[in-house]
Write an enzyme that holds these catalytic residues in place. Structure first.
Site, PDB file in Angstrom:
ATOM      1  N   HIS A 159     -13.336 -17.375  33.206  1.00  0.00           N
ATOM      2  CA  HIS A 159     -14.272 -16.509  32.529  1.00  0.00           C
ATOM      3  C   HIS A 159     -13.648 -15.244  32.400  1.00  0.00           C
ATOM      4  O   HIS A 159     -13.631 -14.309  31.821  1.00  0.00           O
ATOM      5  CB  HIS A 159     -15.620 -16.471  32.871  1.00  0.00           C
ATOM      6  CG  HIS A 159     -16.591 -15.845  31.838  1.00  0.00           C
ATOM      7  ND1 HIS A 159     -16.570 -16.509  30.552  1.00  0.00           N
ATOM      8  CD2 HIS A 159     -17.161 -14.613  31.718  1.00  0.00           C
ATOM      9  CE1 HIS A 159     -17.332 -15.711  29.725  1.00  0.00           C
ATOM     10  NE2 HIS A 159     -17.679 -14.685  30.348  1.00  0.00           N
ATOM     11  N   TYR A 185     -17.702  -4.002  27.153  1.00  0.00           N
ATOM     12  CA  TYR A 185     -16.032  -3.668  27.222  1.00  0.00           C
ATOM     13  C   TYR A 185     -15.841  -2.358  27.191  1.00  0.00           C
ATOM     14  O   TYR A 185     -14.503  -1.772  26.993  1.00  0.00           O
ATOM     15  CB  TYR A 185     -15.376  -4.582  26.275  1.00  0.00           C
ATOM     16  CG  TYR A 185     -15.393  -6.028  26.828  1.00  0.00           C
ATOM     17  CD1 TYR A 185     -14.839  -6.424  28.025  1.00  0.00           C
ATOM     18  CD2 TYR A 185     -16.194  -6.814  26.185  1.00  0.00           C
ATOM     19  CE1 TYR A 185     -15.010  -7.800  28.483  1.00  0.00           C
ATOM     20  CE2 TYR A 185     -16.293  -8.081  26.251  1.00  0.00           C
ATOM     21  CZ  TYR A 185     -15.718  -8.560  27.550  1.00  0.00           C
ATOM     22  OH  TYR A 185     -15.851  -9.939  28.066  1.00  0.00           O
ATOM     23  N   LYS A 192     -20.238 -21.649  20.399  1.00  0.00           N
ATOM     24  CA  LYS A 192     -21.601 -21.712  20.587  1.00  0.00           C
ATOM     25  C   LYS A 192     -22.364 -22.165  19.369  1.00  0.00           C
ATOM     26  O   LYS A 192     -22.319 -21.568  18.470  1.00  0.00           O
ATOM     27  CB  LYS A 192     -22.343 -20.680  21.631  1.00  0.00           C
ATOM     28  CG  LYS A 192     -21.632 -20.645  23.160  1.00  0.00           C
ATOM     29  CD  LYS A 192     -22.573 -19.487  23.655  1.00  0.00           C
ATOM     30  CE  LYS A 192     -22.103 -19.440  25.239  1.00  0.00           C
ATOM     31  NZ  LYS A 192     -23.073 -18.328  26.053  1.00  0.00           N
ATOM     32  N   HIS A 218     -19.082 -13.446  19.886  1.00  0.00           N
ATOM     33  CA  HIS A 218     -20.573 -12.973  20.308  1.00  0.00           C
ATOM     34  C   HIS A 218     -21.487 -12.987  19.204  1.00  0.00           C
ATOM     35  O   HIS A 218     -21.054 -12.427  18.076  1.00  0.00           O
ATOM     36  CB  HIS A 218     -20.252 -11.486  20.941  1.00  0.00           C
ATOM     37  CG  HIS A 218     -19.804 -11.578  22.369  1.00  0.00           C
ATOM     38  ND1 HIS A 218     -19.161 -10.579  22.802  1.00  0.00           N
ATOM     39  CD2 HIS A 218     -19.670 -12.658  23.273  1.00  0.00           C
ATOM     40  CE1 HIS A 218     -18.680 -10.845  24.046  1.00  0.00           C
ATOM     41  NE2 HIS A 218     -18.952 -11.942  24.342  1.00  0.00           N
ATOM     42  N   ARG A 276     -11.173 -14.497  29.943  1.00  0.00           N
ATOM     43  CA  ARG A 276     -11.648 -13.916  28.760  1.00  0.00           C
ATOM     44  C   ARG A 276     -12.167 -12.450  28.893  1.00  0.00           C
ATOM     45  O   ARG A 276     -11.769 -11.517  27.841  1.00  0.00           O
ATOM     46  CB  ARG A 276     -13.014 -14.674  28.541  1.00  0.00           C
ATOM     47  CG  ARG A 276     -13.904 -14.325  27.108  1.00  0.00           C
ATOM     48  CD  ARG A 276     -14.791 -15.298  27.235  1.00  0.00           C
ATOM     49  NE  ARG A 276     -15.928 -15.154  26.514  1.00  0.00           N
ATOM     50  CZ  ARG A 276     -16.002 -15.251  25.154  1.00  0.00           C
ATOM     51  NH1 ARG A 276     -15.107 -15.811  24.370  1.00  0.00           N
ATOM     52  NH2 ARG A 276     -17.304 -14.836  24.419  1.00  0.00           N
ATOM     53  N   ARG A 290     -13.481 -19.366  25.206  1.00  0.00           N
ATOM     54  CA  ARG A 290     -14.341 -19.942  26.287  1.00  0.00           C
ATOM     55  C   ARG A 290     -13.346 -21.141  26.911  1.00  0.00           C
ATOM     56  O   ARG A 290     -12.753 -22.005  26.017  1.00  0.00           O
ATOM     57  CB  ARG A 290     -15.645 -20.181  26.056  1.00  0.00           C
ATOM     58  CG  ARG A 290     -16.291 -18.892  25.511  1.00  0.00           C
ATOM     59  CD  ARG A 290     -17.962 -19.481  25.182  1.00  0.00           C
ATOM     60  NE  ARG A 290     -19.004 -18.505  24.767  1.00  0.00           N
ATOM     61  CZ  ARG A 290     -18.677 -17.985  23.443  1.00  0.00           C
ATOM     62  NH1 ARG A 290     -18.241 -18.533  22.458  1.00  0.00           N
ATOM     63  NH2 ARG A 290     -19.585 -17.023  22.992  1.00  0.00           N
TER      64      ARG A 290
END
Length: 308
Positions: free
Chosen positions: A245, A283, A175, A274, A248, A151
């Site tokens: 983004h 995806y 995160k 994730h 990514r 990110r």
């Protein structure tokens, strides 16, 4: 209790007890400030228990109609306010949760936008040929994003201590301050070495940010966004079409398209950081050629069972 006091308590809770990153804290702080500014603008009480769900709905309506905020952005604003009132209710700072009954807007599940391989190669060719003042920095930044899928907030927070050129890895603080170790692609390793050699010794200490702005301070996400848009335009790519983004998305998409024999969704999930495999499953849309082959092989019209 006044709203600002409650906001301060909430942010402190997120920082100390939930151990949220500064990037996440900034997001919560910004969203809550927007709500407070709305109340001030319309001469409403800033006492926490005077806030009603009607005011929240008017706040959201203003953001949609006047500020043209999209459903995903509104969704985040509602999520922030819900977390805030849940905390305030639990801590007995709020008598009645004014977010009860506030529904989130429906979000269209659009397929992710990504660069095609020729478009990415076009960007890379420009980066390789650029001779500007910050060309070495920019080359490393955007190729790191495109070859690791990290990110933009993770990129600007990188310090030299997170980089290990002995085993060619980089440690990412994701995160929730969760860490993941990513391998460096062979194309970026010499670029990092060259960039590092171009900097003064005090700038490559392990505690120093890897990427600095033109004033010598740590590059901010907004600055990175601006540099990327300018780079796209110089590379002959449409700045309005792609965002950071999307790099990514490009990483995950091309990884599956170009190397499907060696890559599965679980690997993509780990690389992207994730929490849930469900998030990564978006995806699965990318293998269009495989879908096309499946449809083309569906020879029902050649079946003897079907007659004119």
């Amino acid at each position: 209790m006044l709203l600002q006091h409650a906001i301060d308590e909430f942010l402190l809770y997120l920082e100390i007890e939930k151990n949220y990153s500064q990037h996440t804290l900034d997001g919560y702080s910004y969203d809550l400030k927007l709500f407070k500014d709305f109340l001030v603008k319309h001469d409403r009480s800033l006492a926490l228990n005077d806030i009603s769900k009607t005011l929240v709905r008017r706040f959201l309506q203003e953001k949609i109609t006047k500020d043209k905020m999209q459903a995903r952005t509104i969704h985040r604003k509602i999520s922030c306010l819900r977390s805030f009132t849940k905390y305030c209710t639990r801590e007995n700072l709020l008598m009645n949760d004014f977010m009860i009954g506030i529904e989130t807007p429906k979000i269209d599940n659009k397929l992710p936008v990504y660069m095609t391989l020729p478009e990415l190669q076009q960007l890379f060719r420009f980066l390789d040929g650029d001779t500007g003042r910050f060309s070495k920095r920019n080359n490393v930044m955007f190729k790191l994003l495109a070859t690791t899928g990290m990110r933009r907030s993770e990129l600007v927070d990188i310090t030299w201590g997170q980089l290990n050129l002995s085993n060619n890895t980089i440690r990412i603080h994701g995160k929730g301050k969760k860490e993941r170790l990513l391998p460096l692609h062979p194309i970026v390793i010499p670029l990092i070495s060259s960039y590092k050699e171009s900097l003064a010794e005090h700038l490559i200490h392990s505690s120093q940010p890897m990427f600095l702005n033109k004033n010598g301070y740590q590059l901010h996400s907004y600055g990175l966004h601006k540099i990327f848009k300018e780079t796209l335009e110089k590379a002959g790519l449409p700045p309005k079409q792609f965002s950071l983004h999307h790099l990514r998305h490009t990483f995950a998409t091309l990884l599956i398209q170009e190397n499907k024999e060696n890559v599965d969704l679980r690997t993509i999930q780990e690389l992207l950081g994730h929490e849930s495999l469900v998030t990564t499953q978006v995806y699965t849309h990318v293998d269009f050629e495989q879908k096309k082959k499946a449809i083309d092989s569906f020879n029902i019209f050649d079946s003897p069972l079907i007659k004119d």
